[in-house]
Design a protein around this motif. Structure first.
Motif, short mmCIF file in Angstrom:
data_model
loop_
_atom_site.label_atom_id
_atom_site.label_comp_id
_atom_site.label_asym_id
_atom_site.label_seq_id
_atom_site.Cartn_x
_atom_site.Cartn_y
_atom_site.Cartn_z
N GLN A 32 0.83 -1.20 0.00
CA GLN A 32 0.00 0.00 0.00
C GLN A 32 0.87 1.26 0.00
N TYR A 33 2.17 1.10 0.31
CA TYR A 33 3.08 2.24 0.34
C TYR A 33 3.83 2.45 -0.98
N VAL A 34 3.47 1.72 -2.01
CA VAL A 34 4.15 1.85 -3.30
C VAL A 34 4.00 3.27 -3.86
N SER A 35 2.84 3.87 -3.69
CA SER A 35 2.64 5.24 -4.18
C SER A 35 3.58 6.22 -3.46
N LEU A 36 3.76 6.03 -2.18
CA LEU A 36 4.68 6.87 -1.42
C LEU A 36 6.11 6.69 -1.94
N HIS A 37 6.50 5.44 -2.13
CA HIS A 37 7.82 5.12 -2.68
C HIS A 37 8.02 5.79 -4.05
N ALA A 38 7.01 5.72 -4.90
CA ALA A 38 7.09 6.31 -6.24
C ALA A 38 7.22 7.83 -6.17
N HIS A 39 6.47 8.46 -5.30
CA HIS A 39 6.53 9.91 -5.20
C HIS A 39 7.85 10.39 -4.60
N GLY A 84 1.32 13.74 4.01
CA GLY A 84 -0.10 13.58 3.70
C GLY A 84 -0.39 12.27 3.01
N LEU A 85 0.46 11.88 2.09
CA LEU A 85 0.28 10.63 1.37
C LEU A 85 0.41 9.43 2.31
N VAL A 89 -2.73 6.79 3.22
CA VAL A 89 -2.66 5.33 3.12
C VAL A 89 -3.20 4.69 4.40
N ASN A 90 -2.96 5.38 5.52
CA ASN A 90 -3.41 4.88 6.82
C ASN A 90 -4.77 5.46 7.23
N GLU A 91 -5.45 6.09 6.28
CA GLU A 91 -6.81 6.62 6.46
C GLU A 91 -6.94 7.60 7.62
N ALA A 94 -6.66 13.96 8.64
CA ALA A 94 -5.88 15.16 8.33
C ALA A 94 -5.10 15.04 7.03
N ALA A 95 -5.07 13.87 6.45
CA ALA A 95 -4.26 13.64 5.25
C ALA A 95 -4.67 14.54 4.10
N THR A 96 -5.95 14.75 3.92
CA THR A 96 -6.43 15.52 2.77
C THR A 96 -5.86 16.93 2.76
N ALA A 97 -5.87 17.59 3.91
CA ALA A 97 -5.35 18.95 3.97
C ALA A 97 -3.87 18.99 3.64
N LEU A 98 -3.12 18.02 4.13
CA LEU A 98 -1.69 17.97 3.85
C LEU A 98 -1.43 17.64 2.38
N LEU A 99 -2.20 16.72 1.82
CA LEU A 99 -2.05 16.38 0.41
C LEU A 99 -2.33 17.60 -0.47
#
Length: 123
Positions: A32-39, A84-85, A89-91, A94-99
């Protein structure tokens, strides 16, 4: 130290972090952290390294105030976006504001880079 060198040094940091993140995600099967790794890899390592090389090759762009603004916007926006990302991933709510905040700052950094290239990179 030139702005190009600063970009390249920060890029090297993101390269190490990205490789470690990929190794950990793969070894623990936490995909589930592949997107974080890619970014981390693309916005951290690749984008910063290429920007640094552009600024080394075209010193007028690197010496401009736009180069400095680009450096700071990118290096403020990207960590906010990455946190944020990771939270998304961990739902975490506050993630949305940071993203959004980190993403907007990162887009502004890209726009400043493009403006700098269009204005100061000559053949």
């Amino acid at each position: 130290m030139s702005i190009g060198a600063r970009f390249i040094k920060v890029a090297a940091f993101y390269f190490v972090i990205g490789v470690l993140a990929g190794l950990i995600a793969g070894a623990t099967k936490q995909f589930q952290y592949v997107s974080l790794h890619a970014h981390i890899g693309l916005l951290g390592w690749v984008s910063l390294a290429i920007s640094g090389l552009v600024y080394v090759k075209f010193p007028k762009a690197g010496d401009s105030s736009l180069g400095n603004v680009h450096f700071w916007l990118h290096n403020i926006g990207l960590p906010i976006f990455l946190v944020g990302l990771a939270l998304a991933v961990n739902e975490v709510a506050a993630a949305t504001a940071l993203l959004i905040g980190g993403g907007v700052i990162s887009v502004l950094a890209a726009l400043v880079f493009a403006l700098n290239v269009w204005s100061n990179v000559k053949s």
